[in-house]
Design a protein around this motif. Structure first.
Motif, PDB file in Angstrom:
ATOM      1  N   SER A   1      -0.755 -32.742   9.566  1.00 58.67           N
ATOM      2  CA  SER A   1       0.514 -32.046  10.327  1.00 58.67           C
ATOM      3  C   SER A   1      -0.006 -31.552  11.576  1.00 58.67           C
ATOM      4  N   SER A   2      -0.280 -31.206  12.392  1.00 60.44           N
ATOM      5  CA  SER A   2      -0.447 -30.187  13.977  1.00 60.44           C
ATOM      6  C   SER A   2      -0.260 -28.590  13.184  1.00 60.44           C
ATOM      7  N   GLN A   3       1.391 -28.732  12.928  1.00 61.19           N
ATOM      8  CA  GLN A   3       1.625 -27.515  12.709  1.00 61.19           C
ATOM      9  C   GLN A   3       1.064 -26.444  11.554  1.00 61.19           C
ATOM     10  N   PRO A   4       0.821 -25.768  11.807  1.00 61.27           N
ATOM     11  CA  PRO A   4       0.301 -24.551  10.680  1.00 61.27           C
ATOM     12  C   PRO A   4       1.201 -24.226   9.584  1.00 61.27           C
ATOM     13  N   PHE A   5       0.583 -24.096   8.220  1.00 58.30           N
ATOM     14  CA  PHE A   5       1.590 -23.565   7.556  1.00 58.30           C
ATOM     15  C   PHE A   5       2.643 -22.723   7.093  1.00 58.30           C
ATOM     16  N   GLN A   6       3.863 -22.678   7.299  1.00 58.10           N
ATOM     17  CA  GLN A   6       4.701 -20.700   6.505  1.00 58.10           C
ATOM     18  C   GLN A   6       4.691 -20.937   5.360  1.00 58.10           C
ATOM     19  N   ASP A   7       3.617 -19.876   5.159  1.00 56.96           N
ATOM     20  CA  ASP A   7       3.803 -19.162   3.695  1.00 56.96           C
ATOM     21  C   ASP A   7       3.830 -18.034   3.112  1.00 56.96           C
ATOM     22  N   LEU A   8       4.986 -17.737   4.051  1.00 55.18           N
ATOM     23  CA  LEU A   8       5.873 -16.184   4.466  1.00 55.18           C
ATOM     24  C   LEU A   8       6.920 -16.419   3.601  1.00 55.18           C
ATOM     25  N   THR A   9       7.315 -15.456   2.427  1.00 58.07           N
ATOM     26  CA  THR A   9       8.351 -15.845   1.895  1.00 58.07           C
ATOM     27  C   THR A   9       9.098 -14.460   1.979  1.00 58.07           C
ATOM     28  N   THR A  10      10.105 -14.579   0.846  1.00 57.41           N
ATOM     29  CA  THR A  10      11.438 -13.786   1.608  1.00 57.41           C
ATOM     30  C   THR A  10      11.012 -12.358   0.485  1.00 57.41           C
ATOM     31  N   HIS A  11       9.679 -12.631  -0.259  1.00 59.14           N
ATOM     32  CA  HIS A  11       9.846 -11.032  -1.432  1.00 59.14           C
ATOM     33  C   HIS A  11       8.276 -10.437  -0.403  1.00 59.14           C
ATOM     34  N   ARG A  12       7.626 -11.073   0.565  1.00 62.26           N
ATOM     35  CA  ARG A  12       6.900 -10.982   0.946  1.00 62.26           C
ATOM     36  C   ARG A  12       7.129 -10.228   2.151  1.00 62.26           C
ATOM     37  N   GLN A  13       8.194 -10.445   2.676  1.00 59.66           N
ATOM     38  CA  GLN A  13       9.004 -10.273   3.896  1.00 59.66           C
ATOM     39  C   GLN A  13       9.569  -8.925   3.631  1.00 59.66           C
ATOM     40  N   ASP A  14      10.431  -8.844   2.480  1.00 56.54           N
ATOM     41  CA  ASP A  14      11.227  -7.342   2.404  1.00 56.54           C
ATOM     42  C   ASP A  14      10.367  -6.812   1.249  1.00 56.54           C
ATOM     43  N   TYR A  15       9.590  -6.731   0.284  1.00 56.48           N
ATOM     44  CA  TYR A  15       8.771  -5.332  -0.017  1.00 56.48           C
ATOM     45  C   TYR A  15       7.737  -5.471   0.460  1.00 56.48           C
ATOM     46  N   GLN A  16       7.547  -4.432   0.426  1.00 55.48           N
ATOM     47  CA  GLN A  16       6.285  -3.531   1.435  1.00 55.48           C
ATOM     48  C   GLN A  16       5.433  -2.950  -0.187  1.00 55.48           C
ATOM     49  N   GLY A  17       4.882  -2.992  -0.154  1.00 53.39           N
ATOM     50  CA  GLY A  17       4.138  -1.975  -1.350  1.00 53.39           C
ATOM     51  C   GLY A  17       3.842  -0.322  -0.152  1.00 53.39           C
ATOM     52  N   LEU A  18       4.233   0.536  -0.573  1.00 52.05           N
ATOM     53  CA  LEU A  18       4.247   2.454  -0.409  1.00 52.05           C
ATOM     54  C   LEU A  18       2.612   2.405  -1.961  1.00 52.05           C
ATOM     55  N   PRO A  19       1.783   3.424  -1.002  1.00 54.91           N
ATOM     56  CA  PRO A  19       1.346   4.269  -1.595  1.00 54.91           C
ATOM     57  C   PRO A  19       2.169   5.619  -2.580  1.00 54.91           C
ATOM     58  N   SER A  20       2.291   5.960  -3.468  1.00 56.57           N
ATOM     59  CA  SER A  20       3.037   7.204  -3.777  1.00 56.57           C
ATOM     60  C   SER A  20       2.310   8.180  -5.003  1.00 56.57           C
ATOM     61  N   GLN A  21       2.236   9.182  -6.274  1.00 54.89           N
ATOM     62  CA  GLN A  21       2.027   9.624  -6.373  1.00 54.89           C
ATOM     63  C   GLN A  21       3.082   8.680  -8.599  1.00 54.89           C
ATOM     64  N   LEU A  22       1.916   9.012  -9.478  1.00 52.74           N
ATOM     65  CA  LEU A  22       2.292   9.179 -10.923  1.00 52.74           C
ATOM     66  C   LEU A  22       3.725   9.464 -10.980  1.00 52.74           C
ATOM     67  N   PRO A  23       4.783   9.301 -11.798  1.00 50.37           N
ATOM     68  CA  PRO A  23       5.654   9.841 -12.011  1.00 50.37           C
ATOM     69  C   PRO A  23       5.787  11.116 -13.024  1.00 50.37           C
ATOM     70  N   LYS A  24       6.307  12.223 -13.012  1.00 46.99           N
ATOM     71  CA  LYS A  24       6.446  13.098 -13.737  1.00 46.99           C
ATOM     72  C   LYS A  24       6.922  12.654 -15.246  1.00 46.99           C
ATOM     73  N   SER A  25       6.297  13.235 -16.509  1.00 45.91           N
ATOM     74  CA  SER A  25       7.751  13.394 -17.583  1.00 45.91           C
ATOM     75  C   SER A  25       8.138  14.669 -17.690  1.00 45.91           C
ATOM     76  N   CYS A  26       9.914  14.601 -17.868  1.00 46.31           N
ATOM     77  CA  CYS A  26      10.675  14.854 -17.834  1.00 46.31           C
ATOM     78  C   CYS A  26      10.335  16.450 -19.488  1.00 46.31           C
ATOM     79  N   LYS A  27       9.763  15.034 -20.441  1.00 43.80           N
ATOM     80  CA  LYS A  27      10.263  15.789 -21.987  1.00 43.80           C
ATOM     81  C   LYS A  27       8.853  17.011 -22.217  1.00 43.80           C
ATOM     82  N   PRO A  28       9.776  18.566 -23.292  1.00 43.40           N
ATOM     83  CA  PRO A  28       9.445  19.648 -22.821  1.00 43.40           C
ATOM     84  C   PRO A  28       8.024  18.839 -23.525  1.00 43.40           C
ATOM     85  N   GLU A  29       6.959  20.432 -23.202  1.00 44.08           N
ATOM     86  CA  GLU A  29       5.513  20.582 -23.891  1.00 44.08           C
ATOM     87  C   GLU A  29       5.759  20.858 -25.754  1.00 44.08           C
TER      88      GLU A  29
END
Length: 463
Positions: A230-258
């Motif tokens: 085929s002369s047209q390029p392959f469309q490999d974009l899925t709904t998961h890649r289109q909707d989900y975008q990974g964002l950098p963040s910090q690790l969740p803090k534990s609510c357990k008492p020391e």
């Protein structure tokens, strides 16, 4: 004064009083304990039970949304639970002075001097003299060695000579049995050979006479379809890649008492009453009593007996045997091992019969086999072309925006104090045991000021 049961004190739902069966609920052989109506008045036939006008208890689900507020949450007021004060123990102080180890046994029983035991048996007297014993025993004197002369042989000196002539006496077996030799038997088994016919073989069948060969048409071969990319390029974009975008963040803090560890800086006191009061005593090895060394007697032993003194010697001639001596007889003539059996029955030469085999009907080919097949003749080898992979690379998508890690649990969660259930103690703190119930319930009442004054007195008495 209000009384509370263990079932009422429990706020975790795990503790209950041990219920005991009453007289109304005990299992017995009688049908009814309260009345005898069922025994004296039997039931009549043909009488139907009236229908009950009581509405049936059916569960009706609530249509509105559920509110999580309960009467326990609205009426319950949490109280601050303080830790029970610990009893301060007095420091151990050893008493000054030494321990008096005197006992009534040492006071009443005094040691007495013990003398060695003297036996009443008189000592054994040994009657011995210093003179030397010069005697001859009766055995040497009476039994003397006699001179024995060698006895002459009574056997003649002539050696054994076997007879030169052959033993001519025949046996009954030799007289009755006449050896006739081996006679070969004729085999009546027919020979396993195929009989050949002189007439020619008729190979005409009904199939050959009736079958008419028809010409076959050439088989249709479908031409292969060429691959066109085929002369047209392959469309490999899925709904998961289109909707989900990974964002950098910090690790969740534990609510357990020391977890805090209760520790003390004071050194550990390893001294005990047993170590202070009971000190190690010196132990000595037991004394071993030496044995008396053996001393051999120096005087000569008197070996005289009554047999030596009372025996009378007699003159007796020695016993002479009349049996001749058995000497082995040896001969230089070789041993004749021939017997009548060996002379008459000689081994015959027997030949093994050859195996009977069938003649081969088919003749084996002598030439070389041509192993060329149709697959090898018509197969044309082509070069394999590698296939191109259209799978996208597994690379994560990263962005510079921070990750929103706030959840409903973190925003709406309110930490609560963990309270211990009063029913878990054998005697709940702040309550005094009152009495038991017929059903097995244990009732406690709240501690008053008078009970607080009596409690230390009981502890002192028990101590």
């Amino acid at each position: 004064m209000t009384r509370l049961c263990i079932c009422e004190m429990c706020n975790c739902g795990r503790h209950r009083c041990t219920h005991q069966p009453t007289a109304l609920y005990k299992k017995s052989s009688q049908t009814n304990v309260l009345s005898e109506y069922s025994e004296k008045y039997p039931a009549y036939k043909g009488h139907t039970r009236p229908k009950s006008l009581k509405p049936q208890l059916q569960y009706k689900a609530h249509q509105d949304t559920m509110d999580r507020t309960t009467t326990f949450r609205t009426d319950y007021i949490p109280y601050e639970v303080t830790r029970r004060p610990e009893k301060l123990l007095a420091e151990y102080k050893p008493k000054p002075g030494e321990i008096d180890l005197g006992t009534t046994y040492k006071q009443d029983f005094n040691p007495y001097e013990v003398q060695p035991f003297v036996p009443y048996r008189p000592k054994e007297r040994v009657h011995a003299t210093n003179a030397k014993l010069d005697t001859v025993p009766t055995y040497k004197e009476d039994f003397r060695q006699w001179e024995i002369s060698r006895r002459e042989l009574t056997k003649s000196d002539t050696p054994y000579q076997p007879p030169a002539t052959k033993f001519g006496n025949s046996t009954t077996f030799q007289d009755d049995f006449v050896h006739r030799g081996l006679v070969p038997r004729e085999s009546y088994k027919p020979p396993n050979i195929a009989k050949l016919s002189d007439a020619p073989f008729e190979n005409t069948t009904s199939n050959k006479l009736s079958y008419i060969p028809h010409p076959l048409e050439a088989r249709y071969v479908k031409p292969p379809v060429e691959y066109k990319p085929s002369s047209q390029p392959f469309q490999d974009l899925t709904t998961h890649r289109q909707d989900y975008q990974g964002l950098p963040s910090q690790l969740p803090k534990s609510c357990k008492p020391e977890a805090l560890k209760a520790a003390s800086n004071k050194p550990f006191q390893s001294s005990t009453e047993f170590r202070d009061s009971f000190q190690p005593w010196p132990v000595y090895l037991p004394q071993v009593q030496k044995s008396v060394e053996y001393m051999s007697p120096t005087e000569h032993m008197d070996l005289t007996t009554t047999s030596h003194t009372d025996y009378i010697k007699h003159q007796i001639q020695p016993f002479v045997s009349a049996k001749p001596f058995s000497l082995p007889s040896k001969s230089s003539v070789p041993f004749q091992g021939n017997t009548t059996m060996r002379d008459d029955f000689q081994p015959w030469a027997a030949q093994r019969q050859s195996m009977i085999r069938k003649q081969e009907e088919m003749q084996r080919a002598s030439g070389k086999m041509e192993d060329l097949t149709t697959f090898r003749a018509h197969f044309i080898q082509h070069e394999a072309q590698p296939s191109f992979s259209f799978k996208p690379q597994n690379a994560p998508l990263r962005t510079d925006a921070p990750l929103q890690n706030e959840t409903m649990y973190r925003t709406e969660f309110t930490p609560k104090k963990i309270s211990t259930c009063l029913a878990s103690f054998e005697s709940p703190p702040g309550f005094v045991f009152d009495n038991y119930d017929d059903r097995g319930h244990r009732f406690f009442r709240k501690m008053t000021s008078a009970d607080k004054i009596e409690a230390p007195k009981e502890m002192v008495l028990t101590a």
